[in-house]
Scaffold this motif. Sequence first.
Motif, PDB file in Angstrom:
ATOM      1  N   THR A   1       0.839  -1.202   0.000  1.00 33.28           N
ATOM      2  CA  THR A   1       0.000   0.000   0.000  1.00 33.28           C
ATOM      3  C   THR A   1       0.877   1.255   0.000  1.00 33.28           C
ATOM      4  O   THR A   1       0.609   2.206  -0.736  1.00 33.28           O
ATOM      5  N   ALA A   2       1.921   1.262   0.803  1.00 34.53           N
ATOM      6  CA  ALA A   2       2.831   2.415   0.840  1.00 34.53           C
ATOM      7  C   ALA A   2       3.547   2.586  -0.494  1.00 34.53           C
ATOM      8  O   ALA A   2       3.745   3.717  -0.959  1.00 34.53           O
ATOM      9  N   LEU A   3       3.928   1.487  -1.129  1.00 36.38           N
ATOM     10  CA  LEU A   3       4.579   1.572  -2.437  1.00 36.38           C
ATOM     11  C   LEU A   3       3.625   2.130  -3.491  1.00 36.38           C
ATOM     12  O   LEU A   3       4.028   2.932  -4.344  1.00 36.38           O
ATOM     13  N   LEU A   4       2.365   1.736  -3.426  1.00 32.41           N
ATOM     14  CA  LEU A   4       1.377   2.268  -4.368  1.00 32.41           C
ATOM     15  C   LEU A   4       1.143   3.759  -4.126  1.00 32.41           C
ATOM     16  O   LEU A   4       1.009   4.534  -5.075  1.00 32.41           O
ATOM     17  N   ARG A   5       1.113   4.165  -2.849  1.00 29.19           N
ATOM     18  CA  ARG A   5       0.975   5.607  -2.534  1.00 29.19           C
ATOM     19  C   ARG A   5       2.175   6.378  -3.049  1.00 29.19           C
ATOM     20  O   ARG A   5       2.041   7.499  -3.545  1.00 29.19           O
ATOM     21  N   GLN A   6       3.347   5.780  -2.942  1.00 23.69           N
ATOM     22  CA  GLN A   6       4.557   6.435  -3.431  1.00 23.69           C
ATOM     23  C   GLN A   6       4.473   6.649  -4.941  1.00 23.69           C
ATOM     24  O   GLN A   6       4.769   7.729  -5.443  1.00 23.69           O
TER      25      GLN A   6
ATOM     26  N   ALA B   1       1.789   6.801  -6.773  1.00 28.08           N
ATOM     27  CA  ALA B   1       0.754   7.809  -7.044  1.00 28.08           C
ATOM     28  C   ALA B   1       1.275   9.209  -6.740  1.00 28.08           C
ATOM     29  O   ALA B   1       0.973  10.164  -7.465  1.00 28.08           O
ATOM     30  N   GLY B   2       2.077   9.342  -5.698  1.00 28.12           N
ATOM     31  CA  GLY B   2       2.664  10.639  -5.365  1.00 28.12           C
ATOM     32  C   GLY B   2       3.603  11.134  -6.445  1.00 28.12           C
ATOM     33  O   GLY B   2       3.628  12.321  -6.767  1.00 28.12           O
ATOM     34  N   VAL B   3       4.382  10.235  -7.005  1.00 30.12           N
ATOM     35  CA  VAL B   3       5.285  10.616  -8.099  1.00 30.12           C
ATOM     36  C   VAL B   3       4.466  11.039  -9.312  1.00 30.12           C
ATOM     37  O   VAL B   3       4.750  12.054  -9.944  1.00 30.12           O
TER      38      VAL B   3
ATOM     39  N   ARG C   1      10.278  -3.014  -7.563  1.00 32.58           N
ATOM     40  CA  ARG C   1      11.003  -2.842  -8.833  1.00 32.58           C
ATOM     41  C   ARG C   1      10.333  -1.793  -9.710  1.00 32.58           C
ATOM     42  O   ARG C   1      11.017  -0.961 -10.322  1.00 32.58           O
ATOM     43  N   ILE C   2       9.016  -1.811  -9.764  1.00 32.56           N
ATOM     44  CA  ILE C   2       8.296  -0.801 -10.545  1.00 32.56           C
ATOM     45  C   ILE C   2       8.590   0.587  -9.993  1.00 32.56           C
ATOM     46  O   ILE C   2       8.881   1.521 -10.749  1.00 32.56           O
ATOM     47  N   ASN C   3       8.523   0.736  -8.669  1.00 34.38           N
ATOM     48  CA  ASN C   3       8.803   2.037  -8.058  1.00 34.38           C
ATOM     49  C   ASN C   3      10.228   2.496  -8.334  1.00 34.38           C
ATOM     50  O   ASN C   3      10.467   3.682  -8.571  1.00 34.38           O
TER      51      ASN C   3
ATOM     52  N   ASN D   1      11.988   1.868 -10.975  1.00 36.70           N
ATOM     53  CA  ASN D   1      12.000   2.362 -12.352  1.00 36.70           C
ATOM     54  C   ASN D   1      11.298   3.710 -12.467  1.00 36.70           C
ATOM     55  O   ASN D   1      11.795   4.617 -13.146  1.00 36.70           O
ATOM     56  N   VAL D   2      10.153   3.851 -11.814  1.00 43.19           N
ATOM     57  CA  VAL D   2       9.403   5.108 -11.860  1.00 43.19           C
ATOM     58  C   VAL D   2      10.238   6.242 -11.259  1.00 43.19           C
ATOM     59  O   VAL D   2      10.346   7.329 -11.839  1.00 43.19           O
ATOM     60  N   LEU D   3      10.841   5.987 -10.098  1.00 40.41           N
ATOM     61  CA  LEU D   3      11.645   7.024  -9.446  1.00 40.41           C
ATOM     62  C   LEU D   3      12.883   7.367 -10.266  1.00 40.41           C
ATOM     63  O   LEU D   3      13.243   8.545 -10.393  1.00 40.41           O
ATOM     64  N   ARG D   4      13.527   6.352 -10.843  1.00 34.36           N
ATOM     65  CA  ARG D   4      14.707   6.616 -11.671  1.00 34.36           C
ATOM     66  C   ARG D   4      14.324   7.472 -12.879  1.00 34.36           C
ATOM     67  O   ARG D   4      15.006   8.448 -13.199  1.00 34.36           O
ATOM     68  N   ARG D   5      13.214   7.136 -13.523  1.00 32.16           N
ATOM     69  CA  ARG D   5      12.774   7.916 -14.690  1.00 32.16           C
ATOM     70  C   ARG D   5      12.376   9.325 -14.293  1.00 32.16           C
ATOM     71  O   ARG D   5      12.624  10.269 -15.036  1.00 32.16           O
ATOM     72  N   ALA D   6      11.756   9.488 -13.142  1.00 39.76           N
ATOM     73  CA  ALA D   6      11.383  10.826 -12.677  1.00 39.76           C
ATOM     74  C   ALA D   6      12.624  11.664 -12.417  1.00 39.76           C
ATOM     75  O   ALA D   6      12.672  12.850 -12.778  1.00 39.76           O
TER      76      ALA D   6
END
Length: 177
Positions: A39-44, A46-48, A126-128, A130-135
């Motif tokens: 849940t925290a990873l999904l919130r993260q 969504a926040g990005v 892993r998805i997070n 990638n998302v954070l690296r791309r951001a």
Amino acid sequence: MLTLVGSDSRVATGEVAQRLGELTAALLHELRLIEELRTALLRQRAGVAADDRDAIEGSVQAVGRTLLTLEEARRRRTALTGFLTGNMSTELSELEQHVGCRLPAALQDARDAVRRAATAASQDARINQNVLRRALEAGDAFLQQLFSSAIEPTPVYVAGAQPAESRQRSVIFNRTA
């Protein structure tokens, strides 16, 4: 400690059964923590996506707290598994072989649920990443473009034409007495 039930199956009784019950409860607690982590990873994520700095910061703190609590839950599980098998490094998948009896269905279900949830949480992490690296890469590219297109100020004074508004008209008088 073990009681023979039926022809080939043995079930645990006494202290082993109690420990297996505790292990089931520990696994269910661990499952709740893993779900909290997801849940925290999904919130993260969504926040990005929403560019919400507060949501990102809150989710990072929640992930950190949950990971610490998960580590404590893992230690508890390891201690219970070590008590049951005599070996602290026994994997949950090997538990039945070491205990020497059929595991209760609730324990098997909890073990399988934890495995599935941990796999899903790992994929979310892993998805997070990638998302954070791309951001971060997109932010760096934006800053590079922003600052590379700015006109560089001249580091030295150059005499040249000034705008009409900034020119002052002056008159020099040469008076002699």
